[in-house]
Scaffold this motif. Structure first.
Motif, PDB file in Angstrom:
ATOM      1  N   GLY A  65       2.087 -11.957   9.953  1.00 46.08           N
ATOM      2  CA  GLY A  65       2.349 -13.351  10.314  1.00 46.08           C
ATOM      3  C   GLY A  65       2.298 -14.268   9.116  1.00 46.08           C
ATOM      4  N   ASN A  66       1.255 -14.161   8.326  1.00 44.31           N
ATOM      5  CA  ASN A  66       1.126 -14.845   7.035  1.00 44.31           C
ATOM      6  C   ASN A  66       0.949 -13.737   6.008  1.00 44.31           C
ATOM      7  N   HIS A  67       2.049 -13.301   5.431  1.00 40.94           N
ATOM      8  CA  HIS A  67       2.069 -12.093   4.607  1.00 40.94           C
ATOM      9  C   HIS A  67       1.667 -12.351   3.157  1.00 40.94           C
ATOM     10  N   ALA A  68       2.324 -13.342   2.545  1.00 45.79           N
ATOM     11  CA  ALA A  68       2.069 -13.625   1.132  1.00 45.79           C
ATOM     12  C   ALA A  68       2.221 -15.114   0.880  1.00 45.79           C
ATOM     13  N   ARG A  69       1.615 -15.549  -0.218  1.00 43.21           N
ATOM     14  CA  ARG A  69       1.688 -16.973  -0.585  1.00 43.21           C
ATOM     15  C   ARG A  69       2.232 -17.086  -2.005  1.00 43.21           C
ATOM     16  N   ASP A  81      -0.966 -11.747  -2.166  1.00 39.16           N
ATOM     17  CA  ASP A  81      -0.954 -11.087  -0.869  1.00 39.16           C
ATOM     18  C   ASP A  81      -2.049 -11.693  -0.003  1.00 39.16           C
ATOM     19  N   MET A  82      -1.751 -11.949   1.253  1.00 36.41           N
ATOM     20  CA  MET A  82      -2.721 -12.583   2.153  1.00 36.41           C
ATOM     21  C   MET A  82      -3.338 -11.557   3.105  1.00 36.41           C
ATOM     22  N   ARG A  83      -3.762 -10.441   2.530  1.00 38.74           N
ATOM     23  CA  ARG A  83      -4.357  -9.344   3.297  1.00 38.74           C
ATOM     24  C   ARG A  83      -3.390  -8.805   4.346  1.00 38.74           C
ATOM     25  N   SER A  84      -2.135  -8.678   3.921  1.00 38.83           N
ATOM     26  CA  SER A  84      -1.102  -8.178   4.824  1.00 38.83           C
ATOM     27  C   SER A  84      -1.346  -6.701   5.143  1.00 38.83           C
ATOM     28  N   ASN A  86       1.038  -4.265   5.440  1.00 30.94           N
ATOM     29  CA  ASN A  86       1.906  -3.355   4.683  1.00 30.94           C
ATOM     30  C   ASN A  86       2.009  -3.667   3.201  1.00 30.94           C
ATOM     31  N   GLY A  87       1.327  -4.692   2.735  1.00 33.88           N
ATOM     32  CA  GLY A  87       1.259  -4.963   1.309  1.00 33.88           C
ATOM     33  C   GLY A  87       2.405  -5.791   0.761  1.00 33.88           C
ATOM     34  N   THR A  88       2.185  -6.249  -0.466  1.00 34.03           N
ATOM     35  CA  THR A  88       3.153  -7.029  -1.236  1.00 34.03           C
ATOM     36  C   THR A  88       3.411  -6.266  -2.520  1.00 34.03           C
ATOM     37  N   PHE A  89       4.696  -6.113  -2.873  1.00 34.22           N
ATOM     38  CA  PHE A  89       5.082  -5.331  -4.030  1.00 34.22           C
ATOM     39  C   PHE A  89       5.933  -6.182  -4.966  1.00 34.22           C
ATOM     40  N   VAL A  90       5.634  -6.130  -6.249  1.00 36.36           N
ATOM     41  CA  VAL A  90       6.436  -6.803  -7.266  1.00 36.36           C
ATOM     42  C   VAL A  90       6.964  -5.726  -8.200  1.00 36.36           C
ATOM     43  N   PHE A  97      -2.278 -10.046  -6.490  1.00 34.32           N
ATOM     44  CA  PHE A  97      -1.933 -11.309  -7.134  1.00 34.32           C
ATOM     45  C   PHE A  97      -1.122 -10.981  -8.383  1.00 34.32           C
ATOM     46  N   SER A  98      -0.054 -11.738  -8.603  1.00 34.02           N
ATOM     47  CA  SER A  98       0.774 -11.455  -9.775  1.00 34.02           C
ATOM     48  C   SER A  98       1.538 -12.698 -10.201  1.00 34.02           C
ATOM     49  N   ASP A  99       1.645 -12.895 -11.516  1.00 32.00           N
ATOM     50  CA  ASP A  99       2.541 -13.914 -12.048  1.00 32.00           C
ATOM     51  C   ASP A  99       3.963 -13.485 -11.740  1.00 32.00           C
ATOM     52  N   LEU A 100       4.858 -14.459 -11.563  1.00 26.65           N
ATOM     53  CA  LEU A 100       6.263 -14.152 -11.346  1.00 26.65           C
ATOM     54  C   LEU A 100       7.076 -14.599 -12.545  1.00 26.65           C
TER      55      LEU A 100
END
Length: 132
Positions: A65-69, A81-84, A86-90, A97-100
């Motif tokens: 619902g609130n996946h990433a910020r 990542d907001m404790r999703s 399935n995770g957040t991948f860069v 957490f990651s710089d973009l």
């Protein structure tokens, strides 16, 4: 001034405002059901998810619902990542957490987003007379 009170401007507020004034940042969905959608990043924080309260809402059952910020820091945007589930991948690596940086690919659920950043051209002129 939401509550009728002002708040002091911090150095990070000034740096963030300067970043937005100098750069144009966009998220473009390059894979998934919403491919082709673009989201200009003109504020300092965006929540991405499938929930109705997300700033960028994507219909994706593999997304929380609130996946990433997306957050604006002093020197550019970052993703958290907001404790999703399935995770957040860069760029293929799972991150908390990651710089973009320009061109980064962000995988969330069944969607892949690309972060684009360009420097805005200067417009107007500066008064060099020394008067403000």
């Amino acid at each position: 001034m939401k509550d009728g009170h002002t708040r002091p401007i911090t150095r990070s507020d000034v740096n963030s405002a300067m970043f937005l004034a100098r750069h144009r940042s966009t998220l473009v969905i390059v894979e998934g059901p919403a491919a082709g959608s673009e989201y200009p990043l003109t504020s300092d924080c965006y929540v991405i998810g499938r929930g109705d309260d997300a700033d960028i809402t994507l219909q994706d059952e593999a997304m929380s619902g609130n996946h990433a910020r997306i957050e604006l820091g002093n020197d550019g945007f970052k993703i958290r990542d907001m404790r999703s589930t399935n995770g957040t991948f860069v760029n293929g690596s799972r991150v908390e957490f990651s710089d973009l940086k320009h061109g980064d690919k962000i995988a969330l659920g069944e969607h892949t987003l690309q972060y684009l950043q360009e420097t805005k051209e200067r417009t107007g002129s500066y008064d060099l007379s020394g008067e403000f």
